[in-house]
Design a protein around this motif. Sequence first.
Motif: not given
Length: 377
Positions: A342-361
């Motif tokens: 997420a930090c990389r995406r924000i730093g590069l101006g890529q899509n990462c909107e406000s909200g919550r994201y789940y990777i529920d294994l």
Amino acid sequence: MTIPSARSREGEKPYSYTPLFFRLANRQDKKQMLDLMEKIPHLEVMDTYLSQLEEWVQAMQPGRRWTPEELNAEVERQIGEADVAELGVWVYYPWKQHLVHLLDEEAFIFVRTNRNRNKITAEEQLRLREQKIGVIGLSVGNSIAMTLAMERNAGELRLADFDTLELSNLNRIRAGVHELGVPKVVIAARAIAEIDPFLKVICYEEGITEENIDLFFNEGGKLNLVLDECDSLDVKMLIRHKARDMRIPVVMETSDRGMIDVERFDLEPERPIFHGLLEGMDMEVLKNLSNQEKIPHVLKIVGYDTMSSRLKESLQEVGSTILTWPQLASSIMLGAASGADACRRIGLGQNCESGRYYIDLEELVGYRKQEQAGRSF
């Protein structure tokens, strides 16, 4: 010779976490390093400079297939008449008493990040190098900071935590028993320096307070992003109010169901903190709460309905059969990956909107669809 150290609390010893650099073509550096070697006769010296130079030669011409003889000849050509000891830089790690011979900064970074490409392009790597990221809370934050450093998603990391390593932290922090009692920020900073001594790291051993938050956000240039992994609810609010005022995005990893929380105050300066989940809450009320007293507020922030069943059960036991809420190393490592992404995406101006994201294994792996039950693989 002065060795930089973390800001220590009154009565506590300072901890070094910044390596020293010696370039032997410089007469003063050479004298200082020789003095160091004489002063510490058991100093461990590690010199793999030639093999690093071989890697640099190959990385500079990735399409060429070198024979051992050709590679050796090219390395010798690069060295020319120079004294190999005077090439590159010698890096001294005072907490380990190790002296390491490395490629100098630009060549080192080029080789170390070469295997990132082209998942991260050369141009993107340069953009990330300009990023200044603050990491607050170095339990969960330790793993995220290390992942940021390994990918080199920033050129500067500011680390803040007032706590020292305890035995119960070793279920989720990659550290050793010899580091018990050492500030968590120092443990992280040292580990980062051992991966990349050129990556700038600044430690705030007192954690984040109302007195130092301006320094943390501004000293040496404005932060580009804040990672919040602290436990203090009032500090979480303080961080977000400051970030919103300065239009800095905040990312939080929760170590439950792989949930990443993103607040893009840089794009939405009027956005309510915590997505409005603590609307109307006075920050003063949250100070000095016990772990048990924090639970109703944690439930509001994380969301009871979206918690894992194990965390729900555990929260009911806090203060009776367990000390505090659980955090598993596997969950934290998963969060380190998604948080750094997420930090990389924000730093590069890529899509990462406000909200919550789940990777529920547990949802993805633990509970398969009924038609898959009993199937052999």
